[in-house]
Design a protein around this motif. Sequence first.
Motif, mmCIF file in Angstrom:
data_model
loop_
_atom_site.group_PDB
_atom_site.id
_atom_site.type_symbol
_atom_site.label_atom_id
_atom_site.label_comp_id
_atom_site.label_asym_id
_atom_site.label_seq_id
_atom_site.Cartn_x
_atom_site.Cartn_y
_atom_site.Cartn_z
ATOM 1 N N LEU A 95 41.335 37.951 32.463
ATOM 2 C CA LEU A 95 40.349 38.910 32.957
ATOM 3 C C LEU A 95 40.914 39.744 34.105
ATOM 4 N N ALA A 96 41.613 39.118 35.037
ATOM 5 C CA ALA A 96 42.171 39.855 36.175
ATOM 6 C C ALA A 96 43.185 40.901 35.713
ATOM 7 N N GLU A 97 43.961 40.586 34.675
ATOM 8 C CA GLU A 97 44.932 41.552 34.148
ATOM 9 C C GLU A 97 44.224 42.729 33.488
ATOM 10 N N TRP A 98 43.140 42.438 32.744
ATOM 11 C CA TRP A 98 42.362 43.512 32.149
ATOM 12 C C TRP A 98 41.797 44.415 33.239
ATOM 13 N N GLU A 99 41.279 43.820 34.307
ATOM 14 C CA GLU A 99 40.700 44.612 35.390
ATOM 15 C C GLU A 99 41.754 45.493 36.047
ATOM 16 N N ALA A 100 42.928 44.944 36.302
ATOM 17 C CA ALA A 100 43.989 45.726 36.927
ATOM 18 C C ALA A 100 44.410 46.891 36.034
ATOM 19 N N THR A 101 44.449 46.652 34.732
ATOM 20 C CA THR A 101 44.845 47.693 33.785
ATOM 21 C C THR A 101 43.830 48.832 33.736
ATOM 22 N N LEU A 102 42.543 48.496 33.873
ATOM 23 C CA LEU A 102 41.477 49.472 33.708
ATOM 24 C C LEU A 102 40.924 49.998 35.032
ATOM 25 N N GLY A 103 41.597 49.690 36.138
ATOM 26 C CA GLY A 103 41.141 50.187 37.427
ATOM 27 C C GLY A 103 39.906 49.482 37.942
ATOM 28 N N LEU A 104 39.780 48.217 37.647
ATOM 29 C CA LEU A 104 38.645 47.405 38.082
ATOM 30 C C LEU A 104 39.160 46.266 38.965
ATOM 31 N N PRO A 105 38.291 45.612 39.733
ATOM 32 C CA PRO A 105 36.853 45.900 39.891
ATOM 33 C C PRO A 105 36.621 47.139 40.740
ATOM 34 N N ASP A 106 35.452 47.763 40.565
ATOM 35 C CA ASP A 106 35.088 48.917 41.363
ATOM 36 C C ASP A 106 33.818 48.605 42.142
ATOM 37 N N PRO A 107 33.393 49.478 43.042
ATOM 38 C CA PRO A 107 32.216 49.194 43.874
ATOM 39 C C PRO A 107 30.937 48.952 43.089
ATOM 40 N N CYS A 108 30.887 49.407 41.833
ATOM 41 C CA CYS A 108 29.669 49.239 41.038
ATOM 42 C C CYS A 108 29.337 47.770 40.808
ATOM 43 N N ALA A 109 30.352 46.909 40.831
ATOM 44 C CA ALA A 109 30.135 45.496 40.526
ATOM 45 C C ALA A 109 29.558 44.725 41.700
ATOM 46 N N GLY A 110 29.528 45.328 42.874
ATOM 47 C CA GLY A 110 29.045 44.610 44.038
ATOM 48 C C GLY A 110 30.161 43.796 44.685
ATOM 49 N N GLU A 111 29.808 43.063 45.727
ATOM 50 C CA GLU A 111 30.816 42.327 46.498
ATOM 51 C C GLU A 111 31.288 41.068 45.793
#
Length: 234
Positions: A101-117
Amino acid sequence: MDMGSDQIDSFAIAGELSKPQGTPQKSIVGTIINAVPPAYSEADYLTALQSLLPTGRVWPRDPNSTQVSVLSGLVPSIARHNVAANNLLIDAFPATTYQLLAEWEATLGLPDPCAGEYPNLLTRRSQVLARFCGVGGQSISYIIAYASALGFPITITQYAPARIGACRVGQPVNSQDWAFAWTVNAGVTNVQKSHIGYSYAGQPIQSFGNEILECAIKEIAPAHTIVNFSYKTS
């Protein structure tokens, strides 16, 4: 604002990928994933290691021997690698990923502020899925599908300026600016529930709120438009 009605096949594919395990799943390349990977127990690996050893009195197979105890301490790690390898195909897809999951997020520019803290697993995975399948678009069908991938069922209301001969009694007299406005209709409070096999220890059983929806929709809204949000009162 005319947002059209083009179809987004990538979100339909994502729905196929998110089906429960055990159901034949269609991958992006159209391959049916139906084979069951081999799963070996610790006892299987212990037998395999013993079969690689020389024979003789100094290489006992007695379960109570020191040599077998040493080998028994090694096989749990090998068995865990077997499980991880079997899950790699499942973990490689954004709809079912966990370890990657962390690799997918890094690839897609995530996490972003929309997800909350402190986003939970389902929120993070939903954002990955929406971002991965979100090829871009300004149509109603695209925005509804994007919100659905995030876990928010919505509808969209469009407006038009008032015109003589087109308006009826009781309808609002909208100005020209209303041609660029639209409203997202959603539930008063979105509830995201934890699921066995998709959640982890410490994650809330349920989470509430629509902040993610509003943030994500504003990110993809056409720049020349004004988006409003309307929530059910019951």
